[in-house]
Design a protein around this motif. Structure first.
Motif, PDB file in Angstrom:
ATOM      1  N   LEU A  78       0.830  -1.208   0.000  1.00  0.00           N
ATOM      2  CA  LEU A  78       0.000   0.000   0.000  1.00  0.00           C
ATOM      3  C   LEU A  78       0.863   1.256   0.000  1.00  0.00           C
ATOM      4  O   LEU A  78       0.537   2.248  -0.659  1.00  0.00           O
ATOM      5  CB  LEU A  78      -0.925  -0.005   1.228  1.00  0.00           C
ATOM      6  N   GLY A  79       1.981   1.181   0.724  1.00  0.00           N
ATOM      7  CA  GLY A  79       2.901   2.316   0.744  1.00  0.00           C
ATOM      8  C   GLY A  79       3.505   2.564  -0.622  1.00  0.00           C
ATOM      9  O   GLY A  79       3.595   3.718  -1.078  1.00  0.00           O
TER      10      GLY A  79
ATOM     11  N   MET B 157       1.199   6.390  -6.803  1.00  0.00           N
ATOM     12  CA  MET B 157       0.075   7.257  -7.166  1.00  0.00           C
ATOM     13  C   MET B 157       0.440   8.720  -6.955  1.00  0.00           C
ATOM     14  O   MET B 157       0.092   9.580  -7.782  1.00  0.00           O
ATOM     15  CB  MET B 157      -1.163   6.897  -6.332  1.00  0.00           C
ATOM     16  N   CYS B 158       1.168   9.002  -5.874  1.00  0.00           N
ATOM     17  CA  CYS B 158       1.611  10.379  -5.641  1.00  0.00           C
ATOM     18  C   CYS B 158       2.570  10.824  -6.746  1.00  0.00           C
ATOM     19  O   CYS B 158       2.520  11.969  -7.215  1.00  0.00           O
ATOM     20  CB  CYS B 158       2.285  10.490  -4.279  1.00  0.00           C
TER      21      CYS B 158
ATOM     22  N   LEU C 271       2.194   1.584  -3.468  1.00  0.00           N
ATOM     23  CA  LEU C 271       1.115   2.029  -4.345  1.00  0.00           C
ATOM     24  C   LEU C 271       0.801   3.505  -4.116  1.00  0.00           C
ATOM     25  O   LEU C 271       0.629   4.270  -5.074  1.00  0.00           O
ATOM     26  CB  LEU C 271      -0.137   1.184  -4.096  1.00  0.00           C
ATOM     27  N   ALA C 272       0.745   3.894  -2.843  1.00  0.00           N
ATOM     28  CA  ALA C 272       0.469   5.294  -2.533  1.00  0.00           C
ATOM     29  C   ALA C 272       1.569   6.198  -3.060  1.00  0.00           C
ATOM     30  O   ALA C 272       1.311   7.273  -3.617  1.00  0.00           O
ATOM     31  CB  ALA C 272       0.316   5.472  -1.019  1.00  0.00           C
ATOM     32  N   THR C 273       2.823   5.733  -2.913  1.00  0.00           N
ATOM     33  CA  THR C 273       3.962   6.503  -3.424  1.00  0.00           C
ATOM     34  C   THR C 273       3.883   6.633  -4.936  1.00  0.00           C
ATOM     35  O   THR C 273       4.120   7.707  -5.508  1.00  0.00           O
ATOM     36  CB  THR C 273       5.285   5.851  -3.008  1.00  0.00           C
TER      37      THR C 273
END
Length: 467
Positions: free
Chosen positions: A434-435, A441-442, A437-439
């Motif tokens: 998730l980290g 996406m950012c 993926l979040a990175t």
């Protein structure tokens, strides 16, 4: 002396220790039509006004219930005596309370049972229903485990008597005399660990209306970081309260004034329920008891001797599995003897299989103290609890939280621990994914923002000319 479990031969079995595990073990052997003698150094507790022992009440859960069911004693001890506890009731410092259910589906619970009542029921059962010979006031003073010979001293007359048996079962507790004779055997490993914490038991009487002073169907917990207090309900509507904390902290509470000040600071909601006089009287009527964990191996000597229960794997009480693990010993031993029909093989297999599980629950019991006195107040723990409950609800056959697998199944303790390690790994990898993926996406969002900003700048610098 190698003993074969010939189905047509009745063995002479000597069980040392008439406590909970020894009594249940006698039920199992007598059920298989063996000749059983049970020896206990204390007098018959059924005729005693006061009983020397440890905690007043215990937590009975699935492993113990299944073992009792095999000898037909589960209904009396669970449905007619046990008080169901469906979760922990956490007492915050400000007096507020919040429940943490053991089973998020509210389908399963543990039971608060009286140690003495349970022991009395077992002793009466083996005397009436299983035809076991009971020998009280018999203290084991020496034994030859290979030959099956034993010497007892009668504690009421100091007379010495000699006995023989085909099989000696040591169920005589954490300070086992039988285990001391095991220690004379080559290749026997033993370790004991005292923790720096001890405990004192207190009593909360019934309320003025004669009913429970707190919600009865919970194990009440006052977590305070480095120490804690718990309470289990009793049949007479009282509560057995146990204060666990470092022994040095107990030493500091050397006067009623300091004791009451300590409770006012850390357990203020309990004082009016216990009563100041009752609190002071109970606290100073006894010294704090110590807590230790014992690991050893193997649990057998040939086909002639075995240790079970606390004699083999004493543990700190924070998982409520000491009695349940001991009862499970009795059931597993019975299964192995029936399976192999050869005593040396059965006892060797019991040592091999049971040792890894026993050491696992000893370690888990140590961990659960940290959870109960500290982690239950942390947001990270509560969040993980919610994640575990959600996954258990979605995938009940795949994702079983640690406490549920230990308390409400008969999965081996080692497997429960390994499953917890696997779950932790899955959670870590999921958080990492998730980290990432979040990175990502950012990064994509930042790239799109930069691109959009570049396009706007380009349009401003090079406006399109129209006719």
């Amino acid at each position: 002396m190698e003993t074969e479990a010939d189905p047509g031969k009745r063995l002479k079995v000597a069980i040392i220790g008439g406590g909970l595990v020894g009594s249940l073990s006698a039920c199992y052997f007598a059920k298989r039509s063996q000749n059983v003698d049970l020896y206990e150094y204390r007098e018959d507790i059924r005729a005693s006004k006061h009983v020397r022992g440890r905690s007043i009440n215990l937590s009975l859960s699935a492993r113990g219930i299944r073992a009792l069911k095999e000898v037909g004693l589960d209904d009396q001890l669970v449905n007619h005596h046990g008080i169901p506890m469906k979760g922990r009731m956490i007492h915050n410092l400000n007096g507020s309370q919040r429940p943490i259910l053991y089973d998020p589906r509210s389908l399963q619970c543990i039971y608060s049972v009286s140690r003495r009542y349970l022991n009395e029921v077992l002793l009466t059962a083996i005397e009436k229903n299983f035809n076991v010979n009971l020998h009280f006031s018999h203290r084991l003073i020496s034994a030859n485990l290979q030959e099956g010979s034993m010497t007892f001293q009668l504690t009421d007359t100091n007379e010495t008597v000699h006995k023989k048996a085909d099989l000696i079962i040591g169920a005589d507790g954490a300070f086992s005399t039988v285990r001391r004779h095991f220690m004379k055997q080559p290749m026997f490993n033993f370790s004991q660990t005292y923790i720096e914490h001890g405990y004192v038991e207190l009593c909360m009487p019934p309320g003025q209306d004669g009913e429970f002073a707190m919600k009865p169907n919970y194990l009440h917990v006052w977590p305070r970081g480095n120490f804690m207090m718990i309470a289990l309900p009793n049949q007479d509507r009282s509560w057995t309260i146990t204060l666990f904390m470092p022994l040095s902290d107990f030493e500091a509470l050397d006067s009623p004034t300091r004791l009451l000040k300590f409770f006012s600071q850390h357990f203020p909601d309990s004082i009016p329920l216990i009563g100041k006089h009752q609190l002071v009287t109970d606290f100073f009527s006894t010294k704090p008891s110590t807590l230790l964990s014992i690991k050893c191996s193997p649990y057998h000597v040939g086909g002639s001797a075995l240790i079970i229960g606390d004699a083999a794997h004493a543990m700190v009480p924070f998982y409520g599995q000491g009695m349940n693990a001991g009862f499970e010993d009795c059931r597993l031993l019975d299964q192995l003897i029936l399976k192999y029909e050869d005593m040396p093989v059965a006892l060797k297999e019991f040592s091999a299989v049971r040792n890894r599980d026993a050491e696992a629950i000893c370690d888990l019991a140590m961990y659960n103290y940290l959870e109960m006195r500290d982690l239950v107040n942390r947001r990270s723990f509560l969040l993980r609890k919610k994640v575990d409950n959600l996954l258990f609800w979605l995938l009940p056959n795949i994702w079983v939280p640690l406490y549920l697998s230990v308390t409400f199944t008969d999965i081996g303790y080692r497997e429960c621990m390994e499953n917890k390690f696997w779950q932790d790994k899955v959670i870590r990898q999921a958080v990492l994914a998730l980290g990432v993926l979040a990175t990502a996406m950012c990064a994509v969002g930042f790239f799109q923002w930069c691109k959009a900003s570049f396009d706007v700048d380009a349009e401003v610098s090079n406006p399109v000319q129209t006719a």
